[in-house]
Design a protein around this motif. Sequence first.
Motif, short mmCIF file in Angstrom:
data_model
loop_
_atom_site.label_atom_id
_atom_site.label_comp_id
_atom_site.label_asym_id
_atom_site.label_seq_id
_atom_site.Cartn_x
_atom_site.Cartn_y
_atom_site.Cartn_z
N HIS A 1 53.60 38.71 28.52
CA HIS A 1 53.33 39.31 27.21
C HIS A 1 53.00 40.01 27.04
CE1 HIS A 1 50.84 39.29 23.90
NE2 HIS A 1 51.72 38.32 23.31
N TYR B 1 49.69 42.07 26.31
CA TYR B 1 48.35 41.64 27.07
C TYR B 1 48.57 41.17 28.80
CZ TYR B 1 47.81 40.98 21.99
OH TYR B 1 47.01 41.19 21.07
N ASP C 1 56.23 40.65 22.58
CA ASP C 1 55.02 39.40 21.69
C ASP C 1 55.69 38.34 22.13
OD1 ASP C 1 57.13 39.13 19.95
OD2 ASP C 1 56.58 40.70 18.35
N SER C 2 54.66 36.76 21.02
CA SER C 2 55.94 35.70 21.92
C SER C 2 56.22 35.13 20.51
CB SER C 2 54.45 34.67 20.96
OG SER C 2 53.57 35.04 20.13
N MET D 1 52.04 29.63 24.58
CA MET D 1 53.39 30.83 25.08
C MET D 1 54.76 29.62 25.83
SD MET D 1 51.75 34.15 25.28
CE MET D 1 50.39 35.16 24.18
N TYR E 1 50.30 29.94 12.83
CA TYR E 1 50.36 30.77 13.90
C TYR E 1 50.81 29.82 15.30
CZ TYR E 1 49.31 35.27 15.22
OH TYR E 1 48.51 36.97 16.20
N ASN F 1 50.21 30.30 17.68
CA ASN F 1 49.00 30.46 18.70
C ASN F 1 48.58 28.71 18.82
OD1 ASN F 1 49.15 33.01 18.49
ND2 ASN F 1 48.11 34.04 18.87
N THR G 1 55.00 34.07 13.97
CA THR G 1 54.18 34.69 15.00
C THR G 1 53.45 35.63 13.72
OG1 THR G 1 55.47 36.59 14.91
CG2 THR G 1 55.65 34.27 16.21
N SER G 2 52.49 36.98 14.29
CA SER G 2 51.66 37.98 13.72
C SER G 2 52.29 38.59 12.98
CB SER G 2 50.66 39.06 14.43
OG SER G 2 51.30 39.24 15.36
N HIS H 1 45.33 44.92 15.05
CA HIS H 1 45.69 43.72 15.10
C HIS H 1 45.13 43.05 14.02
CE1 HIS H 1 46.80 39.70 16.35
NE2 HIS H 1 48.45 40.50 16.95
N GLY I 1 50.76 43.59 13.98
CA GLY I 1 51.13 42.20 15.64
C GLY I 1 51.53 43.69 16.28
N THR I 2 51.74 43.27 18.04
CA THR I 2 51.85 43.90 18.69
C THR I 2 53.16 45.32 17.89
OG1 THR I 2 52.67 42.43 20.09
CG2 THR I 2 50.51 43.05 20.62
O1 CIZ Z 1 52.07 36.46 18.16
C1 CIZ Z 1 52.08 37.38 19.64
O2 CIZ Z 1 52.60 37.69 20.28
C2 CIZ Z 1 50.12 37.68 19.49
C3 CIZ Z 1 49.22 37.01 20.08
C4 CIZ Z 1 49.82 39.05 20.02
C5 CIZ Z 1 51.23 40.25 18.72
O3 CIZ Z 1 50.77 40.79 17.50
O4 CIZ Z 1 52.31 40.13 19.33
#
Ligand code: CIZ
Length: 301
Positions: free
Chosen positions: A23, A25, A39-40, A63, A111, A113, A127-128, A196, A212-213
């Motif tokens: 990921h 992060y 991202d996820s 994940m 979500y 998560n 997802t975001s 975010h 989101g990312t």
């Molecule tokens: O969905 C994801 O991977 C997370 C946790 C954050 C994002 O915004 O991508």
Amino acid sequence: MKKDIASRIGELKELEDAVILAHSYQPPEIQDIADHVGDSLQLSRTAASTKASVIVFCGVRFMAETAHILSPEKKVLLPEPDAGCPLADSITAPELRKMQEEHPQALTVLYVNSPAEAKAESYACCTSANALQVVENVPSDEVIFAPDRNLGTFISRRTSKQVHVWDGACICHAAADLNDVRAKRRDWPDADLLVHPETPPEMWDLADAVLGTGGMIRYVRESEETRFLIGTEEGMVYKLETLFPDREFKACGSIHCVNMKKISLKKVLRCLKDLTPEVRLDPALRQRALKAVERMTEYTG
Ligand code: CIZ
């Protein structure tokens, strides 16, 4: 020493027909040895399409569970079994069922998560990156959105549907330090601030964009700016620096996820040696959770 471990990981990866997913992060040294960083949503798509027989998931438990839900024939390894997610832990299947009883007309958008048990009780996951699209597409004008209250509030302000928002939060995004954000803005007044939607609404008000990312990456790619302040987990700054070496990035808000940082090179090496700890779900539960994950793909392509 680190290089040594990285090359041993590379050898074992070949030997075991493994792929390493990380990921955005994750710590820099983990992003550096991964085959895919994202991202996820991107990572779950990669987990579903990869030909490798072993997936080493460098991220947190939900994940790895999602990768297993999509690819049950593969061995999914989570290098640190204690890499959990307080947001995912903020919802249980019985609590969700209770909220569903209170709103019998609503369909549940969950979500990703979140734990597999809650996915199994939901209509569709998101997802975001695609939450609004999924909410708009589910066949109901009333929706339960869980478990992130900030993302749920963000979506509820952008849809005409009635949204019942679960009161959960990512503890590190929800506690973002607004004073730090303001101070970094003073240091870099010309920078665009990207935050975010898991951060509090007061932080969205300061931002140039709430994304989101995956959206942050698209924003930078399409922007002509050279400096960006990033209001999400600080690992994302390394991902952006890797993708855009000619731009400058600075983390803001002091958003640091201790669970994401539990993965280390030593743990990746050990899990490739032992092919454990594996993430596996009860097959009936997996099948029910799969339906919600598949609907997300159906609505978002
Ligand atoms: O969905 C994801 O991977 C997370 C946790 C954050 C994002 O915004 O991508």
